[in-house]
Design an enzyme around this catalytic site. Structure first.
Site, mmCIF file in Angstrom:
data_model
loop_
_atom_site.group_PDB
_atom_site.id
_atom_site.type_symbol
_atom_site.label_atom_id
_atom_site.label_comp_id
_atom_site.label_asym_id
_atom_site.label_seq_id
_atom_site.Cartn_x
_atom_site.Cartn_y
_atom_site.Cartn_z
ATOM 1 N N GLU A 188 -0.279 13.152 5.532
ATOM 2 C CA GLU A 188 -1.386 14.105 6.009
ATOM 3 C C GLU A 188 -1.513 15.541 5.769
ATOM 4 O OE1 GLU A 188 -2.215 11.044 10.085
ATOM 5 O OE2 GLU A 188 -1.135 13.109 10.380
ATOM 6 N N GLU A 287 -2.785 4.524 8.393
ATOM 7 C CA GLU A 287 -2.535 4.566 9.832
ATOM 8 C C GLU A 287 -3.869 4.033 10.577
ATOM 9 O OE1 GLU A 287 -0.479 7.922 11.059
ATOM 10 O OE2 GLU A 287 0.675 8.165 9.265
#
Length: 983
Positions: A188, A287
């Protein structure tokens, strides 16, 4: 040349006809390729249906296989795994990949054994609600400079980690016969500037280079942090550092544990996002919400009804399929436990996450519903190459219904994904769907969505040689190509299903069950219609097709165990089983189908193998009485555990010792670490000198004990600020008398207090201020001002009334960074006296001087006690009985409580903060058959004292199991050794 070209094209045609496809590769391997539709492994398109699993949060390697078998049984073909640097590196230059749960080779071996691919995610930064986001704690004190950039200081720290773990990952790649198919770079990391010289671009290029040095050749990937940026895609402003497969993380639920009507709003822009930013790649959700974490002072996971609802996967995961996602990873699928001091301050001990598989490894309804999607995607190969034909509210007779329409350009198969346009509604809506088929436009009637329900309606759906559904309004769960083609449908009880076999005349059929089938003729063939009854109905058609009609509850207990160890399961490589709680595996040997599985209660078991020679069923190694049905299946009874009585021992024989002797002014701290630094490597300046950051002195996880000295009777108090994470409290004593502190706050990482000194307790010289601090973890990168570098310990301490401290000393976990307990690892223990002395470890002999006192007696003032007891369990060998410890405390109790089972800290209980009071122990941490050592540390945060009013063992469920839970866990439970040098 022309002959070669002809032969090449002929071969290509043969391979394509066999389902083998070519695609883009990374120039390092062709074992894993991709195109805009899907990933391909060994030339076969694959719908990646993955579950996030963190081995560190389950420190019993044998149980990894238990979890993996449950995931495989419930439709998963891959796991996504973080590798936390912090778990493997207690000190700089040291890496442990051998002891206990640190042996990640076993992770790869078990994944391969279970038939799961692996998506490796080694960081170096992970986040994951783990302490310091997974950074090694020895480095999370400022010495890495500007973290997550190309800063040389940072590079020098993380490079050895990626090289070491990368070599093990490389050894286990698909190219070497292992299960690893993708390797994620970082986590991320939002690309803020599209400049080839920007520090983030250079950093991502560094990561790629080091992974390459380690031998990684499978495609790289990355996970975008929601729709907040566009990062590292080769299809968008690629100036360097881009990965092969772009991914987008998404947690869209917006659900509330306390308000069941909040949230549940679908995101319907994924397809547009991927079309804009990764249009040459398959759509990947690395995710996607499988639950959500809960903070200190929040709700406990078992109470989060909306997160636990099976409606969530039904609506959200099918919406993702409608968005053309073909790589789908659920975070978390099994959460586990933040045992020891591995949690970041944003979470408490449990990392259950409201995931499909409970922290206790029990299967929730949420996982059962997820299985229906996983088994469908496993066999629906036409789903792996589709384009978006359209979407919106114009496909049905009711504008409240939203439709995704996907089409396979080669086979014309269609997939219509239906849900309410207002996804949060609980309305029941019946409507007609207009579809396009090879027979023309068709209106399918009587489709019902019951509130938060979604359906995938298929058209021109092939389920075997000469077997195609022109359409079906009943959902397809799976199919099998055995001696006949077997098709499995599911609906809610009372819902109507209609289907048509393509290019088939009207068929005769025989029905077995409660759902009655009727026929009607149309221009496109015979329509078969039914209303779903309760249970299972089988229908045998004259063309050989066998169809099962299941209600939802029966579908939840339906399994298709593969007969291959490959994650890619062809429709002729599984058999069909209905009835038990869990089917781990199945095989056919010498006329017997051998099934391993688990059952809570005795159930019927129906097995269809397609092998007429199979006459018997073995369930967990025992032959059960079997009868054969008219349509070829075998039916028997699988025993459960409902008649088993679980009697757990009462915990009424405790010994107690003082775990805060450092409070006393005459305590000998001469061997402690002297705090004498006047500068810190940390960029955050201390509030006073000397520096009292615990990390500067080699103490990172767990409780810290400080002792500061000063002279004079005129000092009236001290101003102390402590920063040890959200909800972390602390207390202080002057010359043995309580002086104040803070109970901590879930909303504050640092708390300050003005301590008041009683002049009668002071001396002219050598007064001692003892400060004991709790710890809830190191911050993650996103926490201001400096993320993982936010210091821990005392930020500042100044005297009130004149004078300065003459010296400070600190004590933390025994050995500091030496990692004296490599099996349990560097984050298991803190610096309480009882921990340093090893009173929590098996084999510790309590001295006769210890008092006969229990946690129910507690302490009357600002004191601390370490309580120990032993107990034996003797559960049946074939049982899985998750066991936990239930604690309780009188209202208003302010204390820090830790629970140790056989040396593992598996509970951090703050009764004044909550929410957790029940702490489960996995087998291997607790001995289901043998002796156990239980220890509880407790220290009061105020002079009101503290005690517990409940300490009892509890059993969760009980299951007759085919898994071996009767193992020797001794290697995971190293015993006590003398630790007097750490006093």
């Amino acid at each position: 040349m022309r002959i070669f070209s002809f032969l090449f094209l002929l071969l290509l045609g043969i391979l394509t006809g066999q389902g083998l496809v070519s695609g883009t590769d990374n120039g390092k391997t062709t074992d894993v390729t991709w195109d805009k539709y899907s990933l391909s492994v060994k030339g076969q398109r694959l719908f990646v249906f993955s579950g996030e699993f963190h081995y560190q949060r389950l420190p019993v390697p044998e149980l990894w296989l238990d979890v993996f078998q449950k995931l495989r049984a419930n439709g998963f073909n891959a796991i996504s795994v973080y590798f936390f640097w912090s778990f493997h590196s207690a000190s700089e230059g040291e890496f442990d990949f051998e002891n206990g749960a640190h042996d990640i080779q076993r992770l790869f071996d078990y994944a391969k054994e279970a038939g799961l691919y692996v998506i490796a995610r080694a960081g170096p930064y992970c986040n994951a609600e783990t302490s310091a986001g997974g950074f090694a704690l020895w480095a999370a004190n400022g010495q890495m400079g500007n973290e997550r950039t190309s800063d040389e200081a940072y590079y020098e720290k993380w490079r050895p980690w990626i090289l070491e773990v990368g070599k093990i990952i490389a050894k286990n790649q698909i190219t070497n016969g292992g299960p690893v198919i993708l390797n994620q770079h970082e986590n991320e990391l939002v690309e803020t500037t599209y400049d080839p010289n920007h520090t983030l671009v250079v950093y991502m290029k560094q990561i790629a280079q080091v992974f390459e040095e380690a031998g990684i050749v499978v495609p790289s990937s990355h996970n975008e942090k929601g729709m907040r940026g566009v990062s590292w895609s080769t299809d968008y402003h690629n100036v360097g550092g881009a990965v092969n497969i772009y991914g987008l993380d998404s947690y869209p639920g917006g659900l509330s544990c306390t308000n069941p009507n909040s949230g549940f709003n679908l995101v319907r822009t994924y397809h547009q996002w991927f079309q804009n930013y990764s249009f040459t790649q398959p759509s990947y959700l690395p995710e996607f919400e499988g639950g959500w974490f809960q903070p200190w002072g929040g709700s406990f996971y078992d109470t989060c009804a909306t997160e636990l609802s099976p409606e969530f996967p039904d609506v959200y995961y099918k919406n993702n399929i409608g968005s053309r996602v073909t790589l789908h990873s659920i975070y978390m699928t099994y959460g586990g436990t933040n045992w020891g001091h591995s949690a970041a301050p944003v979470v408490y001990t449990s990392y259950d996450y409201a995931a499909p598989l409970r922290e206790t490894r029990e299967i929730r309804d949420k996982l059962k519903q997820t299985k229906l999607i996983g088994l469908f995607t496993r066999v629906s190969k036409d789903l792996l190459k589709t384009y978006m034909e359209g979407n919106g509210t114009g496909y049905t007779s009711d504008s409240s219904i939203y439709t995704w329409s996907l089409r396979n350009p080669d086979t014309n198969a269609g997939f219509y994904v239906l849900a309410h346009s207002t996804s949060s509604t609980r309305d029941v809506t019946t409507f007609t769907l207009n579809v396009t088929t090879s027979a023309g436009a068709i209106s399918i009637p009587d489709i019902e969505l019951n509130g938060r329900q979604s359906k995938i309606i298929v058209t021109d759906y092939n389920f075997g040689t000469n077997s195609t559904l022109l359409f079906s309004s009943a959902e397809v769960l799976t199919y099998a190509n055995l001696d006949v083609n077997v098709l499995v449908f599911y609906l809610n009880v009372g819902q109507k299903g209609t289907f048509v076999f393509k290019d088939e005349p009207k068929l005769a059929f025989q029905t077995y069950g409660n759902s009655n089938l009727t026929t009607s003729e149309s221009s496109y063939g015979t329509q078969y219609s039914y209303t779903q009854g309760k249970g299972v109905t089988a229908v045998k058609f004259s063309n050989g097709v066998l169809a099962y009609f299941l209600d939802k509850e029966s579908a939840w207990n339906f399994f298709a165990p593969p007969t291959t160890s490959s994650p890619q399961v062809a429709p002729n490589e599984h058999i069909l089983v209905q009835g038990p709680y869990l089917v781990r595996g199945a095989s056919v040997n010498h006329g017997t189908v051998e099934i391993t599985g688990d059952n809570a209660n005795t159930t019927s078991i129906e097995v269809y193998t397609g092998n007429s020679q199979v006459k018997k069923i073995k369930w967990n190694g025992k032959t059960i009485e079997t009868r054969k049905t008219a349509y070829g299946s075998l039916i028997g009874t699988a025993p459960g555990a409902e008649d088993v009585k679980i009697q757990l021992p009462s915990l009424d024989s405790w010994k107690a010792q003082d775990t805060l002797p450092e409070i006393q002014p005459d305590y000998d701290d001469s061997k402690w670490t002297v705090c004498n630094k006047t500068t810190s490597v940390n960029a955050i300046a201390p509030l006073s000198l000397p520096v009292l950051y615990s990390g500067d002195y080699g103490y990172h996880a767990g409780t810290k004990v400080y002792r500061g000295r000063f002279d004079g009777r005129n000092v009236t108090g001290a101003n102390v600020t402590v920063q040890n994470g959200a909800a972390a409290g602390w207390a202080a004593w002057v010359n043995g008398q309580y002086a104040g502190g803070s109970a901590g706050s879930p909303n504050l990482a640092a708390t300050s207090a003005v301590l008041t000194f009683n002049s009668s307790s002071l001396k002219d010289q050598d007064n001692v201020l003892t400060v004991v601090t709790d710890y809830t973890g190191h911050d993650q990168n996103s926490v201001r001002p400096k993320g993982t570098q936010n210091p821990r310990g005392i930020l500042g301490a100044t005297l009130i009334g004149g004078g300065n401290f003459t010296s400070w000393r600190i004590q933390g976990n025994a050995g500091g960074e030496k990692n004296i307990d490599p099996v349990r690892g560097p984050m298991n223990e803190g610096g309480l006296y009882g921990e340093r002395m090893g009173w929590h470890l098996p084999g510790y002999k309590v001295p006769k001087s210890a008092s006969k006192s229990s946690p129910l007696d507690g302490v009357s003032g600002a004191e601390g006690r370490f309580y120990t007891t032993t107990f034996k369990l003797k559960l049946d060998k074939d049982l899985d009985v998750p066991i936990g410890l239930q604690l309780g405390a009188p209202e208003g109790t302010k204390a820090v409580v830790q629970v140790f089972m056989n040396g593992y800290q598996f509970g951090h209980y703050l009764p004044h903060t909550g929410p957790q009071s029940l702490f489960p122990f996995p087998p291997g941490v607790i001995n289901n058959r043998g002796e156990n050592t239980l220890a509880i540390s407790m220290w009061a945060l105020t002079d009101a004292g503290a005690k517990l009013d409940k300490v009892e063992l509890v059993a969760y469920g009980k299951y007759r199991s085919g898994f071996d839970f009767n193992q020797d866990w001794g290697y995971l439970q190293p015993g006590w050794k003398d630790r007097s040098q750490y006093a």
